[in-house]
Scaffold this motif. Structure first.
Motif, PDB file in Angstrom:
ATOM      1  N   ARG A 170       1.180   4.751   8.104  1.00  0.00           N
ATOM      2  CA  ARG A 170       1.482   6.145   7.760  1.00  0.00           C
ATOM      3  C   ARG A 170       2.639   6.723   8.585  1.00  0.00           C
ATOM      4  O   ARG A 170       2.865   7.935   8.582  1.00  0.00           O
ATOM      5  CB  ARG A 170       0.248   7.045   7.904  1.00  0.00           C
ATOM      6  N   HIS A 173       5.386   9.293   7.355  1.00  0.00           N
ATOM      7  CA  HIS A 173       5.156  10.736   7.258  1.00  0.00           C
ATOM      8  C   HIS A 173       6.022  11.514   8.249  1.00  0.00           C
ATOM      9  O   HIS A 173       6.121  12.740   8.166  1.00  0.00           O
ATOM     10  CB  HIS A 173       3.687  11.061   7.539  1.00  0.00           C
ATOM     11  N   TYR A 193      -5.960   1.381   5.146  1.00  0.00           N
ATOM     12  CA  TYR A 193      -6.232   2.087   3.892  1.00  0.00           C
ATOM     13  C   TYR A 193      -7.467   1.476   3.228  1.00  0.00           C
ATOM     14  O   TYR A 193      -7.535   0.265   3.010  1.00  0.00           O
ATOM     15  CB  TYR A 193      -5.049   1.970   2.928  1.00  0.00           C
ATOM     16  N   SER A 202      -1.158   9.132   0.795  1.00  0.00           N
ATOM     17  CA  SER A 202      -0.175   8.866   1.831  1.00  0.00           C
ATOM     18  C   SER A 202       1.250   8.956   1.280  1.00  0.00           C
ATOM     19  O   SER A 202       2.137   9.568   1.890  1.00  0.00           O
ATOM     20  CB  SER A 202      -0.418   7.476   2.431  1.00  0.00           C
TER      21      SER A 202
END
Length: 470
Positions: A170, A173, A193, A202
């Motif tokens: 992630r 992000h 995940y 995501s």
């Protein structure tokens, strides 16, 4: 270079030789930072960093952290008990994730981030090379080394910064690009995940980070990407400044439509329709998936204002990236090619591309990557290997993971046998090279496949081939 939250004037990188970490260290060194770091072993990457002025120690120890370190840069692969990380925390030195460091480096540039479960490195590389060929001198940070100019990172004088955006932990992000590419969306990275819904959420967060009026370039063909497009469309009106969505692919409703992909040996000729104009250009690597990566790169460059015809021609300057169907050499009429493919979709795509490019047998030595991935996708990996004429499967490359009871390469081999494939296990590298060298005949192609150190087998297979009596 100095950032209030992330002081990078004297960063210390733990695992500085890694593909993602070394690129950031290179850029910072060129920008004038006092870079230091450590890695598990000597490598060409470590030598290159030293030539740029970085201080690099081999092995991890608390004393490696210099007194003047302004921050400690880590990736998700660095364990909490690493002695340098522990020393940094004891001394109160800020710890910065590599994604935060990359975000800081992109500050003030027109950022273009490439995301997706597969194809990120290739597409980022295509853009970096093409924009460079047009004298735009972009900065870039890539998860692999280009064949040309031979680096995974560059500090350019131009306004564009092209970066590979990793979804595995992630960390993508953290970026706020002007243009984002999403090539595909599949369930992977099972340790992080648990479901496709988590994956979609995501990627939606990543898209939501686009700057006001930004552009999302997304596949029109891939099922997961189409689902993401539908989800994004439902909330696009809420995006600050609006959101432009450009779809690319062979689908009839694609904004940039792929009309044809014609194999030409180890290259492809691609024809697309963009803004009502037909363009034909060459992609210097085989396979439909690489051609579609190039079209996504074209659409993204156009979104930044680069003329389509010029960019299409410049994409022909891309000659490949290391470990992405990279020719390692030829001996006794046998080509040895290296593939980074480690997910079943990537394995299938590369094997299909090689099938189109050769008339001989395709022989594979495959090294599974991660216990968690093997546990979830062993059946699909075995089915992919059925596309080869014969395969040897090595033990699982653990990378950052601890073993999982009952999860071994035998799961893949059993699945391959069920799919009718000719597959055998091999536990020793040297033995695997010998097996492949004896099996291969003139006209055959040997593919070393996987994200671990299976790449090191290529030169040994070539040596063994040369040593085998004709």
């Amino acid at each position: 270079m100095n950032d209030a939250a992330h002081d990078l004037h004297a960063p210390h990188f733990i695992g500085i030789g890694g593909a993602g970490m070394s690129g950031l260290a290179k850029i910072l060194a060129v920008r004038g930072a006092k870079v230091s770091g450590s890695d598990a072993k000597e490598s060409q990457t470590v030598l290159a960093l030293r030539e740029l002025g970085a201080t690099v120690q081999v092995g991890h120890a608390a004393e490696n952290v210099p007194d003047g370190a302004s921050s400690i840069v880590v990736s998700s692969a660095i364990r909490a008990d690493n002695p340098e990380l522990a020393a940094a925390r004891e001394r109160g030195i800020p710890v910065v994730h590599r994604s935060d460091a990359l975000a800081a480096l992109m500050g003030g540039r027109r950022a273009l981030a490439v995301a997706g479960t597969h194809g990120k490195t290739t597409t980022t590389s295509m853009l970096a090379v093409a924009l460079g060929a047009l004298d735009l001198d972009p900065s870039y940070a890539i998860g692999g080394d280009l064949d040309a100019p031979g680096s995974n990172a560059h500090h350019g004088t131009g306004e564009i910064f092209v970066a590979e955006a990793d979804e595995s932990d992630r960390s993508f992000h953290k970026y706020a690009p002007e243009v984002a590419i999403v090539l595909n969306v599949e369930l992977d990275h099972h340790a992080n995940y648990a479901s496709m819904d988590e994956i979609y959420e995501s990627f939606e967060t990543f898209v939501g980070r686009l700057t006001p009026g930004g552009t999302l370039v997304v596949s029109a063909d891939h099922e997961g990407a189409r689902e993401l497009t539908a989800r994004v469309a439902a909330t696009a009106a809420q995006h600050p400044g609006g959101l432009n969505v450009v779809t690319v692919g062979a689908a009839a409703d694609a904004t940039v439509r792929v009309v044809s992909v014609q194999p030409r040996g180890m290259t492809s000729e691609v024809t697309v329709v963009l803004d009502g104009t037909e363009l034909t250009f060459t992609v210097s690597v085989p396979g439909r998936h690489y051609a579609h990566n190039a079209v996504a790169a074209l659409a993204a460059g156009v979104a930044l204002g680069v003329p389509a015809a010029e960019l299409a021609k410049a994409l022909g300057a891309y000659t490949g990236v290391r470990r992405r169907l990279q020719l390692k050499g030829e001996a006794r009429g046998v080509q040895v090619i290296d593939s980074y493919a480690h997910h079943p979709t990537e394995m299938t795509a590369d094997l299909e591309a090689i099938r189109e490019a050769t008339t001989g047998r395709v022989l594979v030595v495959f090294q599974p990557h991660l216990f968690s991935r093997t546990q979830q996708l062993a059946e699909e990996m075995g089915q992919a290997l059925a596309l080869a004429d014969s395969s040897v499967v090595l033990d699982i490359y653990p990378a950052r993971e601890d073993p999982i009871p009952g999860v071994t390469s035998e799961l893949i081999i059993d699945a391959a046998h069920r799919a009718g494939a000719e597959v055998a296990a091999e536990h020793e590298f040297a033995a695997a090279a010998e097996v492949l060298a004896k099996l291969a005949a003139p006209g055959d192609l040997v593919l070393t496949m996987g994200a671990g150190d299976v790449t090191d087998l290529g030169p040994e297979i070539l040596r063994q081939l040369s040593a085998v009596a004709v």
